[in-house]
Motif scaffolding. Structure first.
Motif, mmCIF file in Angstrom:
data_model
loop_
_atom_site.group_PDB
_atom_site.id
_atom_site.type_symbol
_atom_site.label_atom_id
_atom_site.label_comp_id
_atom_site.label_asym_id
_atom_site.label_seq_id
_atom_site.Cartn_x
_atom_site.Cartn_y
_atom_site.Cartn_z
ATOM 1 N N GLU A 256 0.831 -1.202 0.000
ATOM 2 C CA GLU A 256 0.000 0.000 0.000
ATOM 3 C C GLU A 256 0.864 1.250 0.000
ATOM 4 O OE1 GLU A 256 -3.693 2.032 2.521
ATOM 5 O OE2 GLU A 256 -2.801 0.143 3.178
ATOM 6 N N ASP A 259 1.945 1.859 -3.494
ATOM 7 C CA ASP A 259 0.904 1.973 -4.523
ATOM 8 C C ASP A 259 1.209 3.155 -5.444
ATOM 9 O OD1 ASP A 259 -1.506 2.579 -5.962
ATOM 10 O OD2 ASP A 259 -2.638 1.449 -4.472
ATOM 11 N N HIS A 260 1.335 2.869 -6.738
ATOM 12 C CA HIS A 260 1.745 3.926 -7.677
ATOM 13 C C HIS A 260 0.719 5.040 -7.765
ATOM 14 C CE1 HIS A 260 -0.904 1.579 -10.360
ATOM 15 N NE2 HIS A 260 -0.992 2.672 -11.081
ATOM 16 N N ARG A 261 -0.549 4.734 -7.512
ATOM 17 C CA ARG A 261 -1.569 5.786 -7.564
ATOM 18 C C ARG A 261 -1.349 6.786 -6.419
ATOM 19 N NH1 ARG A 261 -6.513 1.811 -7.158
ATOM 20 N NH2 ARG A 261 -5.051 1.066 -5.561
ATOM 21 N N LYS A 262 -1.013 6.277 -5.246
ATOM 22 C CA LYS A 262 -0.740 7.134 -4.087
ATOM 23 C C LYS A 262 0.540 7.935 -4.305
ATOM 24 C CE LYS A 262 0.204 6.503 0.890
ATOM 25 N NZ LYS A 262 1.664 6.538 0.914
ATOM 26 N N HIS A 389 -7.285 -0.014 -13.406
ATOM 27 C CA HIS A 389 -6.526 0.167 -12.163
ATOM 28 C C HIS A 389 -5.321 1.060 -12.435
ATOM 29 C CE1 HIS A 389 -5.121 -0.967 -8.121
ATOM 30 N NE2 HIS A 389 -3.910 -0.992 -8.644
ATOM 31 N N GLU A 547 6.542 1.501 -8.107
ATOM 32 C CA GLU A 547 6.292 0.651 -6.946
ATOM 33 C C GLU A 547 7.540 -0.136 -6.561
ATOM 34 O OE1 GLU A 547 2.703 -1.546 -6.815
ATOM 35 O OE2 GLU A 547 1.460 0.086 -7.592
#
Length: 658
Positions: A256, A259-262, A389, A547
Motif C-alpha cells: 500500500e 501503490d503507484h496511484r498514491k 486500475h 512501486e
C-alpha cells in the motif's frame, strides 16, 4: 461389510491397504492436522469421503495450493453464514477462493460499512470457535430449488448447471454433473446451522480454520456483467498460521505504501482526472521527465540494435482490423466504431496491422531482412470499469511496440538475440529477478492457422527460452489467437510478479496481409513476423518501476537529481551558479530559494525523494565547495564543486541507486 482395496500415496511412496466399506479418507490419512482433504484418483474430496475399491488416495496439506484454496473457500462460507446471521435479508451470490484470499458477493439493501465488517469478522470468529462440521450431500435440481427458494442468485446458478464456467466462480458442478449442498452442522447436536450450494471440498470443521481477516468491501456486478445487479463483495484473506497471516498483512501494508496511484499524487507525477475518463492518465512535468528518460534510453538502445522507427495513426478504417483478425477475435476489447463518410473507423488497439502496411509499402528483398520496426505507439482498449486500475490497467496507453520480419532460417537466432536484448534492457532499469512463461494453444477454436505451424513456432520459442538459463513455466491455452508467446515475468523489490515483455511468433498475419519478400533465388517468399513489446506499455512499466523503487528512483531516473538548499538567503546566488554548471552537464538541478527555513527545505526534498541535497553555507562559499546530504540522512561536507559534480554525474552514469 466387505473388503475394499485402496492405495495410499505419500510423496514417492505407495502403500496398498485393505479396509472395510465405510472407511473414510480421514481414517486412512488422519493423524496429521495439516491434512485437510484427499485427492482420490485425481479428484479432490472431503476427508469424510468413504473410499471405494481401487481408489488411490493422496493427502492434501493445508499449505499446498489446493489446500489453501480449500481453506479459503471454507472461510468464505463462514463469512456468508456470518453475514446472514447479522443481515438475514442478505441474498447470496458466489464465494470462491482467489489469490491470497477469498470473497463472497451479497445482495443487500445498503452497502457494507467498515464497522459492519468488524461485526461480521467477530461473528466469523464465533462460528469458527463453534467447530461446525462441513457436511456434503447430493441433491437433485428440484430439491436444490426447493431448499434454496429464497436465494434468487443460487436458483440462477442451478439453471446454468452445464453451461456455467469456472470464470463465473459458480459454486456448482460444471458440465452437467451432480449438484451438492454443504450443510454447516452443530458440533454437539448435529443440527443444521447454515447451508450453501457448493461443489466443495471443504475443511472438516470451522475450527480447522487457523487464521483469517476481512479486508474490504466493494461493489461488483453479478457474474461480472454490467447488465446485472450490483452486489456488495466482501474480500478476506486466510492462512495456515497466524504468523503467515501477520506476514501477509505486513506485506500488504508495504504494498500500500508503494501503490503507484498514491505515490503519483504525493510526488506530483501523474493524475487520472474524472473529467477526462477512467483509465486515461495525464503526466505532470516531473512524471514527464521520468517518462522521457525511460523512452530516450530505450530509443538509444534500439538504435544500437538496428531498429528503425516508424509512426502510425491512432485510428483506421475497420477493414484493416478485419484483415488482421482483430475484429473477428478481439472486438470486445476495442472501442465501438465511429461512423464517418459512410465508413466505420476504429481507435487502434494494436500497432501490428499498421506495421504490416509499412512492410508492404514497397517491394522487399531478403537483403533487408531481418527488418526491425519500432514505435512508441499509443493504443486504446475498452477495459471494463471494474478492472481499470491506475496505470497498470488503462484504456489509453503507449506501447513500445516492435515487429520484426525475418526469414524462417533467421528466426532462431533472432529470437535468441531478442530475448537477450529484452532481459538486458529490463536489468538496466533495475529489475533482475525473472522467470519465463510460454503460452501455447489448446483445442479451442479461437486459434488461427495449422497445428504444424504452431508446433514449429512454439518449439523455436522454447529453444530460445532454454538458452537464458531461467525457469520456464507453461501456460497452455494462453497464446494470442495468431501465435504462441514468451512472457518475461519479473519479481519486484517485495516479491510481487509482474508480466513485462512479450515475444510472439506469428505465421498468420503475414498470410492475411499477403506479405512477401524476394528471396535470393528470385522466388517470392513469406516472412515470419515476431511481435515484441518490451515495456508492455510505458504507463504500466512506469507504475511497476514506481512501486519497485517505492518512488525512490535511482539518480538517472529521478525527475530532480539534486536540489540546492541554501543555509541563508546570501547563499542562494552561489547555489544558482552551481546549478547552472550542473544543467550545462545535463543534470536536473533545482535550487530551493523559498522563504522556508533550511530544515523545512530538507524535509521537502526528502518527501520528494531527491537523490542529492546540495547544501551551501558561509564555509562552503568561502572554500568553493558544497556539502551533500543523502536520502539516507548521511552527510558529507566541504566537497569541492568539481568533485561534487563528478559524484552526481557518476551516479547517473552508473544507473545505480544511491
Amino acid at each position: 461389510m466387505s473388503d475394499v482395496r485402496v492405495i495410499i500415496k505419500r510423496d514417492s511412496e505407495r502403500e496398498e491397504r485393505v479396509v472395510t466399506t465405510g472407511t473414510t479418507a480421514a481414517e486412512l490419512l488422519g493423524g496429521d492436522r495439516s491434512t485437510v482433504a484427499a485427492r482420490v484418483t485425481g479428484e479432490l474430496r472431503d476427508l469424510a469421503y468413504e473410499v471405494a475399491d481401487g481408489d488411490e488416495l493422496e493427502p492434501v496439506a493445508i499449505d499446498s495450493p489446493d489446500g489453501l484454496d480449500i481453506l479459503r473457500h471454507s472461510t468464505a462460507h463462514v463469512l456468508a453464514q456470518a453475514v446472514q446471521e447479522l443481515f438475514p435479508e442478505a441474498k447470496l451470490g458466489i464465494g470462491p477462493p482467489i489469490k491470497d484470499g477469498f470473497y463472497y458477493d451479497f445482495d443487500v439493501e445498503t452497502p457494507f460499512h467498515p464497522d459492519d465488517l468488524k461485526r461480521i469478522e467477530k461473528k466469523m470468529q464465533e462460528i469458527q470457535k463453534r467447530g461446525q462440521r462441513f457436511s456434503r450431500r447430493v441433491v437433485s435440481d428440484e430439491e436444490a430449488r426447493e431448499e434454496l427458494a429464497a436465494e434468487p442468485y443460487k436458483l440462477e446458478l442451478i439453471g446454468l448447471k452445464g453451461a456455467a464456467s469456472a470464470a463465473d466462480g459458480a459454486d456448482v458442478e460444471v458440465g452437467g454433473g451432480e449438484l451438492t449442498i454443504y450443510d454447516n452442522l452443530d458440533a454437539k447436536t448435529g443440527d443444521l446451522c447454515w447451508k450453501d450450494l457448493c461443489r466443495g471440498p471443504h475443511l472438516p470443521t470451522t475450527r480447522a480454520i487457523p487464521a483469517f481477516k476481512l479486508m474490504r468491501s466493494a461493489g461488483a456486478y453479478w457474474r461480472g456483467s454490467e447488465q446485472n445487479p450490483m452486489l456488495q463483495r466482501i474480500y478476506g484473506t486466510a492462512w495456515p498460521t497466524k504468523d503467515e497471516l501477520k506476514a501477509h498483512l505486513e506485506f500488504l501494508a508495504e504494498a500500500e505504501k508503494r501503490d503507484h496511484r498514491k505515490l503519483g499524487v504525493e510526488l506530483d507525477l501523474f493524475s487520472i482526472p474524472e473529467v477526462l475518463g477512467s483509465g486515461l492518465a495525464i503526466f505532470h512535468p516531473k512524471g514527464g521527465v521520468i517518462r522521457k528518460v525511460m523512452e530516450d534510453y530505450s530509443r538509444r538502445r534500439h538504435e544500437e540494435a538496428g531498429y528503425e522507427f516508424v509512426n502510425t495513426p491512432h485510428i483506421s478504417k475497420g477493414k484493416l482490423f478485419e484483415t488482421s483478425g482483430h475484429l473477428p477475435n478481439y472486438a470486445e476489447s476495442m472501442f465501438p466504431p465511429m461512423e464517418f463518410e459512410g465508413q466505420d473507423y476504429y481507435l487502434k488497439a494494436m500497432n501490428c496491422p499498421m506495421h504490416n502496411l509499412v512492410f508492404d509499402a514497397r517491394g522487399r528483398s531478403y537483403r533487408e531482412l531481418p527488418l526491425r520496426l519500432f514505435e512508441f505507439g499509443t493504443v486504446y482498449r475498452y477495459e471494463k470499469s471494474g478492472v481499470v486500475h491506475g496505470l497498470t490497467r488503462a484504456r489509453g496507453f503507449t506501447q513500445d511496440d516492435s515487429h520484426i520480419y525475418c526469414t524462417k532460417e533467421q528466426m532462431p537466432e533472432e529470437l535468441d538475440e531478442l530475448l537477450t536484448f529484452v532481459l538486458g534492457l529490463l536489468r538496466d532499469y533495475g529489475l533482475s529477478d525473472f522467470y519465463l512463461e510460454l503460452s501455447t494453444r489448446d483445442d479451442s477454436e479461437k486459434f488461427m492457422g495449422e497445428p504444424e505451424e504452431w508446433e514449429e513456432a512454439t518449439e523455436q520459442l522454447r529453444q530460445a527460452a532454454g538458452k537464458q538459463g531461467l525457469e520456464l513455466v507453461m501456460d497452455p491455452g494462453g497464446a494470442a489467437y495468431y501465435g504462441p508467446k514468451i512472457s518475461v515475468q519479473a519479481r519486484d523489490a517485495i516479491g510481487r510478479t509482474w508480466q513485462m515483455s512479450t515475444i510472439q511468433v506469428d505465421f498468420q498475419q503475414p498470410k492475411r496481409f499477403n506479405l512477401e519478400y524476394t528471396a535470393a533465388d528470385g522466388s517470392r517468399q513469406r516472412p515470419v513476423m515476431i511481435h515484441r513489446a518490451l515495456f508492455g506499455s510505458i504507463e504500466r512499466f512506469f507504475a511497476v518501476l514506481l512501486e519497485h523503487y517505492a518512488g525512490v528512483f535511482p539518480p538517472w531516473l529521478a525527475p530532480v537529481q539534486a536540489v540546492g538548499i541554501p543555509i541563508g538567503d546570501g547563499h542562494v546566488r552561489y547555489l544558482e551558479d552551481f546549478a547552472a554548471e550542473a544543467k550545462k552537464l545535463g543534470l536536473r538541478f533545482e535550487v530551493d530559494s523559498s522563504s522556508d527555513r533550511m530544515q523545512k527545505k530538507i524535509r521537502n526534498a526528502q518527501k520528494q525523494k531527491v537523490p542529492f541535497m546540495v547544501i551551501a553555507g558561509d564555509e562552503d562559499v568561502a572554500g568553493g565547495a558544497v556539502s551533500f546530504r543523502y536520502r539516507d540522512g548521511s552527510q558529507k561536507n566541504g566537497i569541492p564543486r568539481d568533485e561534487a559534480l563528478a559524484e552526481i554525474l557518476d551516479a547517473v552514469a552508473r544507473r545505480q541507486q544511491v
